[in-house]
Motif scaffolding. Sequence first.
Motif, PDB file in Angstrom:
ATOM      1  N   ASN A  19       0.911  -1.292  -0.024  1.00  0.00           N
ATOM      2  CA  ASN A  19      -0.329  -0.165  -0.089  1.00  0.00           C
ATOM      3  C   ASN A  19       0.764   1.216   0.080  1.00  0.00           C
ATOM      4  OD1 ASN A  19      -2.542  -1.146  -0.195  1.00  0.00           O
ATOM      5  ND2 ASN A  19      -2.393  -1.373   2.232  1.00  0.00           N
ATOM      6  N   LYS A  23      -3.513   3.201  -1.083  1.00  0.00           N
ATOM      7  CA  LYS A  23      -3.964   2.446  -2.465  1.00  0.00           C
ATOM      8  C   LYS A  23      -2.808   1.521  -2.759  1.00  0.00           C
ATOM      9  CE  LYS A  23      -5.339   3.526  -7.119  1.00  0.00           C
ATOM     10  NZ  LYS A  23      -4.536   2.711  -8.088  1.00  0.00           N
ATOM     11  N   CYS A  75       2.958   1.670 -11.213  1.00  0.00           N
ATOM     12  CA  CYS A  75       2.951   2.625 -10.269  1.00  0.00           C
ATOM     13  C   CYS A  75       2.921   4.058 -11.103  1.00  0.00           C
ATOM     14  CB  CYS A  75       3.963   2.521  -9.381  1.00  0.00           C
ATOM     15  SG  CYS A  75       4.062   3.781  -7.864  1.00  0.00           S
TER      16      CYS A  75
END
Length: 153
Positions: A19, A23, A75
């Motif tokens: 996380n 998120k 990411c």
Amino acid sequence: MAKQPVLDLNTLIDRPKINIDGKAFDLYSAEELSILDSQWFTVKGQEIEAAAGKDNQEEVEGLVSEVCRRCLVACPDEVFDRLSGSHKMAIAELFTRLLLQRKTRVAGAIAQMVLESRKKTPATPTGASSSPGSSASSAAIRTGGSAKRRPRS
């Protein structure tokens, strides 16, 4: 009696998650890395150690950032850019530990297989199997005399 498998492989990829700011983001799974990818991580780890040994902070941060970026599946740049150096190092260390766990499992499977094969074929000190009717060596036991070599005449 059925034998237990010595190695349990799964083709379905179960990626570990981390996380970042609440998120979830996926890390690559060790099972989906190619041999070249695995080697790349090994080389980068060595480069980080060498740069740290030279006390080169900028080089270490750059290498850790590169490793961290390659650990993460998808990411976004804006999220990645918010990560501090220690965040990136934590991600890289976690990923490295996951890779080592996999290597440890494989090494354990190999060790187990070797142990099992040794149990099946007991050997004498010379490496030859003992005869079924005897548990003793057939070599004669020395009962006297000197073990010292004598010169030739």
